[in-house]
Design an enzyme around this catalytic site. Sequence first.
Site, PDB file in Angstrom:
ATOM      1  N   THR A 191      -0.416 -19.749   1.939  1.00 10.51           N
ATOM      2  CA  THR A 191      -0.211 -18.407   1.480  1.00 10.51           C
ATOM      3  C   THR A 191      -1.749 -17.841   1.186  1.00 10.51           C
ATOM      4  O   THR A 191      -2.489 -18.721   0.999  1.00 10.51           O
ATOM      5  CB  THR A 191       0.573 -18.067   0.613  1.00 10.51           C
ATOM      6  N   CYS A 192      -2.096 -16.860   0.928  1.00  8.01           N
ATOM      7  CA  CYS A 192      -3.113 -16.119   0.428  1.00  8.01           C
ATOM      8  C   CYS A 192      -3.579 -16.732  -0.722  1.00  8.01           C
ATOM      9  O   CYS A 192      -4.792 -16.957  -1.089  1.00  8.01           O
ATOM     10  CB  CYS A 192      -3.370 -14.760   0.610  1.00  8.01           C
ATOM     11  N   SER A 250       2.985 -17.452  -9.735  1.00  5.35           N
ATOM     12  CA  SER A 250       2.641 -16.280  -8.940  1.00  5.35           C
ATOM     13  C   SER A 250       1.521 -15.574  -9.759  1.00  5.35           C
ATOM     14  O   SER A 250       1.581 -15.606 -11.024  1.00  5.35           O
ATOM     15  CB  SER A 250       3.465 -15.394  -8.125  1.00  5.35           C
ATOM     16  N   GLY A 274     -11.590   0.884  -2.985  1.00  4.73           N
ATOM     17  CA  GLY A 274     -12.021  -0.106  -3.604  1.00  4.73           C
ATOM     18  C   GLY A 274     -11.500  -1.557  -3.304  1.00  4.73           C
ATOM     19  O   GLY A 274     -10.608  -1.531  -2.655  1.00  4.73           O
ATOM     20  N   GLU A 311     -10.838  -7.246  -7.856  1.00  2.00           N
ATOM     21  CA  GLU A 311      -9.646  -8.133  -8.165  1.00  2.00           C
ATOM     22  C   GLU A 311      -8.415  -7.125  -8.451  1.00  2.00           C
ATOM     23  O   GLU A 311      -7.175  -7.565  -8.299  1.00  2.00           O
ATOM     24  CB  GLU A 311      -9.973  -8.778  -9.468  1.00  2.00           C
ATOM     25  N   VAL A 342      -7.445  -4.306  -7.614  1.00  2.00           N
ATOM     26  CA  VAL A 342      -6.947  -3.633  -6.224  1.00  2.00           C
ATOM     27  C   VAL A 342      -6.271  -4.908  -5.241  1.00  2.00           C
ATOM     28  O   VAL A 342      -5.257  -4.556  -4.621  1.00  2.00           O
ATOM     29  CB  VAL A 342      -8.174  -3.049  -5.248  1.00  2.00           C
TER      30      VAL A 342
END
Length: 416
Positions: free
Chosen positions: A49-50, A105, A185, A188, A190
């Site tokens: 995942t990201c 997470s 923006g 971090e 955002v």
Amino acid sequence: MQLFALGLNHHSAPVTLREQVAFQPDGLSEALSRLVRERPVREAAILSTCNRTELYCATETPEAVADWLADFHRVALSQISPHLFTLQHDAAVRHMFRVASGLDSMVLGEPQILGQMKQAARLAEEAGTLGTLLHKLFQRTFSVAKEVRSTTAIGANIVSMAAAAVRLSERIFSTIEEQRVLFVGAGEMVELCAAHFAGCRPRQLTIANRTPARAEALAARFAGDALTLDALPDVLGRYDVVVSCTASPLPIIGLGMVERALKQRRHRPMVMVDLAVPRDIEAEIAKLDDVFLYTVDDLAQVVEAGVESRQQAVVQAEAIITDQVSHFLHWVEARDAVPAIRALRSRADAVRQAELERAMARLARGEDPQAVLEALSQGITNKLMHGPTQFLNRADGEQVGEAAEFVRRLFNLDRS
């Protein structure tokens, strides 16, 4: 074979490195096939995942898996080794349970990761690399995540500014799915907000930033689109939710810009969340009838209200996971005993069959059935008791007590 979980995630590695070892979804099956073909790995699954690239494997040589990961992505092993974690057996099981439950997470309790883990299991099954051990582990993982989410408030608590932004937006729009969301923006904060809103599957997600490349990179992670700040006056009216957090010393969204946007929207409501300090959105905008403007202080109040329930939910979730790790390890240990159980039953059945054939032969000769049955039962008893009796007779010194206790437990004997 030992169970291992190894890889890199947002706790251990920066995004620049995580990007280099990420797997493309359409290439995962081939990657799994190559892993079990090229390295001494019996079972394998990949979660990419990201925020994480993690491999779950049944192997005796986890270092070979790490070497394969570097080789597959053409990255020097020395580059990823300082950021690579390797967890074995119970630690690996606990890690998978925590990941699926949302405890590991970036946004605590987010639900998206569970679906991603289910996809990882499906791809491994399709690739033929999901054996008995990992199949059982994934099924137990999904069960644990369901229990955590259904019996604790882990997913309901507001634990970050990003979560609070979603909750406040939902007060105006009952669901985010039909809304268009604009982020101004690309820092971090955002990124965190985008992750949270993306989990709600909005109709459109857009990143606007002074640097186009950064906006495009972040938008790509969430299947969104990108634009520059210069385009804001023309497109602002298209969006229902606007979240802004830049380092600008002056407001970048002014009263006139928002008034024009509301005209384009025919005064449909708009939620605006200003996370910047100094503020990105002029304070006068809060006076407009169709705008719901929230600042950092507004979000902080929502977060504070959820702190106590969050702590309790985490404690409850960790207790569930600890209990379920024990249950799974018990299953693994019982699975290791299966060959011995099969051999024991096979031996008992061979004794039964031999004594039965002898009894049938005696009956065919016309012997007394009562005597034959008595001999049959004695024969079976003597042969089955021969092994345990010899075990006790061969014990010496201190071993006698240990042997006797073992036999008592084995046959559930009364101490008297």
